[in-house]
Scaffold this active site. Structure first.
Site, PDB file in Angstrom:
ATOM      1  N   HIS A 105     -25.233   5.382  -2.638  1.00 44.79           N
ATOM      2  CA  HIS A 105     -24.689   4.235  -3.351  1.00 44.79           C
ATOM      3  C   HIS A 105     -25.131   2.939  -2.679  1.00 44.79           C
ATOM      4  CE1 HIS A 105     -22.282   7.241  -5.318  1.00 44.79           C
ATOM      5  NE2 HIS A 105     -21.662   7.541  -4.191  1.00 44.79           N
ATOM      6  N   GLU A 122     -16.898   5.138   0.144  1.00 44.03           N
ATOM      7  CA  GLU A 122     -15.940   6.144  -0.304  1.00 44.03           C
ATOM      8  C   GLU A 122     -15.572   7.088   0.830  1.00 44.03           C
ATOM      9  OE1 GLU A 122     -18.138   7.794  -3.563  1.00 44.03           O
ATOM     10  OE2 GLU A 122     -19.267   9.170  -2.307  1.00 44.03           O
ATOM     11  N   HIS A 180     -25.852  11.824   0.300  1.00 48.90           N
ATOM     12  CA  HIS A 180     -24.755  12.794   0.326  1.00 48.90           C
ATOM     13  C   HIS A 180     -24.711  13.583  -0.977  1.00 48.90           C
ATOM     14  CE1 HIS A 180     -23.064   9.144  -1.594  1.00 48.90           C
ATOM     15  NE2 HIS A 180     -22.358  10.001  -2.325  1.00 48.90           N
ATOM     16  N   ARG A 200     -29.189   8.715  -8.087  1.00 46.13           N
ATOM     17  CA  ARG A 200     -29.597  10.109  -7.879  1.00 46.13           C
ATOM     18  C   ARG A 200     -31.025  10.154  -7.369  1.00 46.13           C
ATOM     19  NH1 ARG A 200     -28.420  10.982 -13.388  1.00 46.13           N
ATOM     20  NH2 ARG A 200     -26.167  11.188 -13.614  1.00 46.13           N
TER      21      ARG A 200
END
Length: 323
Positions: A105, A122, A180, A200
């Site tokens: 991200h 996150e 991740h 992605r």
């Protein structure tokens, strides 16, 4: 008419995903007829997916409407000054029946420039994991863009990724710029900035039901990578009963672990809403004029203007989240 605020529950927003399964139904009691339920968005202010209240006098009011109506009373003075009518967090449960894509991200600056969005820092708390289930977090060796691109183009990316075997209770902090993925067999709680921006980089060469590959974002991802991050993503935390055990404190949120087997009196000194995600058991939350309960797989938000309340349980585990 402006009603008094009270602990708020929201209707979950369920997402069908190519990698999803049925644990959100079977283990967390989310009612859905979707074939592959991958995510339950518990509290969301993402455009097009704004949560609606499910309890009390404010039932079916949107989170966005609550923010514009109650402002600092809902989220706290400092948060309202910073975020205005935008809720800063997205709260989820995720069921990975199959491996998620390998992804990362962008940070706040890049997200603002490209997508007019927050970044997506996150954290994950593993609620349940099948035997030998793994998470991918970071690389297994020192990394730079040249080595990464060589493996990406040769389809040998998995050779340089770090695979961690996980079990219930394991916790990870995923900073922006870190590669991740959630592996098959993992059910987890996710706390993140309000953002739906994901890059992605590899999707296991799989296709959807129409035979199409999902979009990859390798050009965008390259600028978002931070190849020099330390391997500090595993979160150690204490397990002391009937008190807040800190897990993550970052500029975007604080998360504590609570293992409760009695009544706790809570004083909100944070100038923030407090969210409780029930990851095991059942609890009651009592305020002077209200009583609500949540059980495994449910979430509740205590508004900032409720300064004192009580949590009671015979045996439960909670994630406590505030900004």
């Amino acid at each position: 008419m402006k009603f008094n605020l009270y602990p708020l529950k929201f209707h979950p927003i369920l997402k069908d995903k190519i990698w999803g399964g049925q644990k959100l139904n079977t283990l967390l009691n989310k009612e859905s007829h979707l074939p592959n339920v991958g995510e339950s968005w518990e509290i969301s202010d993402v455009e097009g997916d704004t949560s609606l209240v499910s309890n009390g006098t404010l039932e079916n009011q949107s989170l966005k409407h609550l923010l514009s109506t109650y402002k600092a009373d809902l989220i706290g003075k400092k948060n309202y000054e910073k975020f205005g009518d935008n809720f800063p967090l997205l709260i989820k449960f995720i069921d990975a029946n199959k491996d998620l894509s390998i992804q990362l991200h962008p940070n706040d600056e890049l997200s603002k420039k490209r997508h007019n969005s927050f970044g997506k820092t996150e954290m994950w708390y593993v609620m349940q994991a099948e035997a030998d289930s793994k998470l991918i977090v970071g690389f297994n060796q020192p990394m730079n863009s040249e080595i990464y691109l060589e493996h990406l183009h040769n389809k040998t990316l998995t050779q340089i990724l770090n695979f961690d075997k996980v079990e219930s209770g394991d916790t990870y902090f995923i900073e922006v710029g870190r590669v991740h993925s959630i592996g098959a067999g993992v059910l987890l709680a996710e706390i993140q900035q309000t953002s739906d921006v994901t890059y992605r980089v590899y999707d296991w060469d799989r296709v959807d039901e129409k035979g199409n590959f999902r979009e990859l974002h390798n050009d965008l991802a390259l600028e978002a990578f931070d190849f020099n991050m330390p391997n500090n993503f595993r979160v150690p935390y204490k397990n002391e009963e009937n008190q807040a055990n800190n897990m993550v404190s970052c500029p975007y949120f604080t998360t504590n672990y609570l293992k409760i087997n009695k009544s706790l009196k809570i004083k909100n000194t944070h100038d923030s809403f407090i969210i409780y995600m029930c990851v095991e058991g059942e609890v009651e939350i009592l305020t002077p004029n209200n009583r609500e309960s949540i059980k495994t797989g449910e979430t509740i938000m205590v508004p900032a203007n409720i300064s004192e309340f009580e949590i009671t349980s015979k045996n439960a585990k909670l994630l406590e989240v505030y900004v």
